[in-house]
Design an enzyme around this catalytic site. Structure first.
Site, short mmCIF file in Angstrom:
data_model
loop_
_atom_site.label_atom_id
_atom_site.label_comp_id
_atom_site.label_asym_id
_atom_site.label_seq_id
_atom_site.Cartn_x
_atom_site.Cartn_y
_atom_site.Cartn_z
NE ARG A 150 -7.34 -8.59 3.29
CZ ARG A 150 -6.76 -7.62 3.22
NH1 ARG A 150 -6.93 -6.69 1.91
NH2 ARG A 150 -6.05 -6.76 3.87
N GLY A 198 -9.27 -4.30 3.61
CA GLY A 198 -8.34 -4.06 4.73
C GLY A 198 -8.67 -2.80 5.36
CG ASP A 199 -4.84 -1.17 6.53
OD1 ASP A 199 -4.62 -2.03 5.91
OD2 ASP A 199 -4.02 -0.06 6.56
N GLY A 254 -3.44 -5.57 6.67
CA GLY A 254 -4.94 -4.72 6.72
C GLY A 254 -5.57 -5.34 7.99
CB THR A 261 -0.97 0.19 1.26
OG1 THR A 261 -1.63 -1.39 1.50
CG2 THR A 261 -1.84 1.38 1.44
N GLY A 282 0.52 -2.28 5.23
CA GLY A 282 1.07 -3.44 5.69
C GLY A 282 -0.08 -4.69 5.82
N1 GLY Z 1 -2.87 -2.62 3.83
C1 GLY Z 1 -3.54 -3.07 2.88
C2 GLY Z 1 -4.63 -4.10 3.11
O1 GLY Z 1 -4.43 -4.73 3.73
O2 GLY Z 1 -5.40 -4.25 2.13
#
Ligand code: GLY
Length: 291
Positions: free
Chosen positions: A180, A182-183, A206, A152, A204
């Site tokens: 999916r 993530g963060d 997520g 990312t 990193g």
């Molecule tokens: N940090 C990006 C993700 O886990 O999607």
């Protein structure tokens, strides 16, 4: 006074890839710094910098994205401004040429997060360029490298008017389940921004970053800790639950902080009072005075 910091992802940089990562980060930093130097806004600066990172296949965001378990590219991106805490974010989006552009277009809109087909429809209705479903997929060696999966990118900028902004963009994780998220598109997890306190962006794992609400932890810690100290504490938390991450932070008075527990985390930064921008491939390089 203005300042800008960006990163090219928490990952392992393989031998032979160092130069591409340094040059890619510096080129993107230049795009953002030019906006700030000309008196432009931090929102325009972070968008310009992340756009450049998305357009560089060295980084897993925009061009260079990963394929999920259905062999499709799904991207996430977010932009936030620190004055009134507006957020624009897209998640698991397909076929948007530059995800950060769609997030920026949504910055002052509601809802603040649109996922999947809705993100593409929003982009189309707002004049954001579309592309074919997998036009952004990494190719050749880039696609084969497992280390690319935590890649990312993100940026924080402070403009001459004292406004902070953050932007983040990710090309997803190799082989992750379709849909999916993530963060990266979630405020308080992968990013946050408050003019009174500072901005932070993560890269990193997520799942671990999101469930530990790492960006929120950094924002709270910034109240009484240095930016380096605040992100170091957050990295210790993610490490405790088995996660790998990197983070950048910037305070309203222009101080930078960054830390990572991944092998590498390419970071570039510039402040209006610095003679030239700096770039490092890992924190140790900075500590040793290289860059
Ligand atoms: N940090 C990006 C993700 O886990 O999607």
């Amino acid at each position: 006074m203005w300042a800008i910091i960006l990163h090219g992802g928490a990952k392992t940089i393989r031998p032979g890839e160092e130069l591409a990562n340094r040059q890619g980060c510096l080129a993107a930093l230049k795009c953002g710094a030019e906006v700030l130097r000309a008196g432009g806004s931090s929102i325009d600066a972070v968008e310009a910098a992340v756009l450049a990172l998305e357009n560089d296949p060295t980084f897993n965001a925009g061009y260079g994205s990963a394929l999920n378990s259905d062999d499709e590219v799904e991207t996430c991106a977010a932009v936030m401004e620190g004055g009134e805490w507006n957020v624009g974010a897209i998640a698991a989006a397909k076929g948007i040429r530059n995800p950060v552009r769609a997030a920026r277009a949504m910055l002052f809109e509601e809802p603040i997060l649109i996922a999947a087909g809705g993100a593409r429809k929003f982009a189309e209705e707002n004049g954001v360029e579309l592309c074919s479903q997998n036009a952004l997929a990494a190719s050749g060696e880039e696609a084969e490298s497992e280390e690319r999966s935590h890649d990312t990118v993100g940026c924080i900028a402070l403009d001459g008017a004292g406004q902070l902004a953050t932007a983040v963009s990710t090309g997803g994780l190799e082989g992750s389940p379709a849909g999916r998220i993530g963060d990266s598109p979630q405020p308080g997890c992968g990013f946050y921004c408050d003019n009174e306190v500072g901005g932070v962006v993560f890269s990193g794992d997520g799942e671990e970053i999101a469930r530990a609400m790492l960006a929120a932890r950094v924002i709270h810690a910034l109240d009484g800790t240095s930016p380096d100290g605040a992100v170091q504490a957050a990295i210790r938390v993610v490490e405790k639950i088995g996660g790998e991450a990197g983070a950048i932070a910037l305070t309203p008075d222009g101080r930078f902080g960054w830390e990572h527990n991944s092998s590498h985390f390419a970071v570039a930064y510039e402040h209006s009072s610095m003679p030239h921008p700096l770039v490092h491939l890992c924190k140790q390089e900075e500590d040793e005075g290289h860059g």
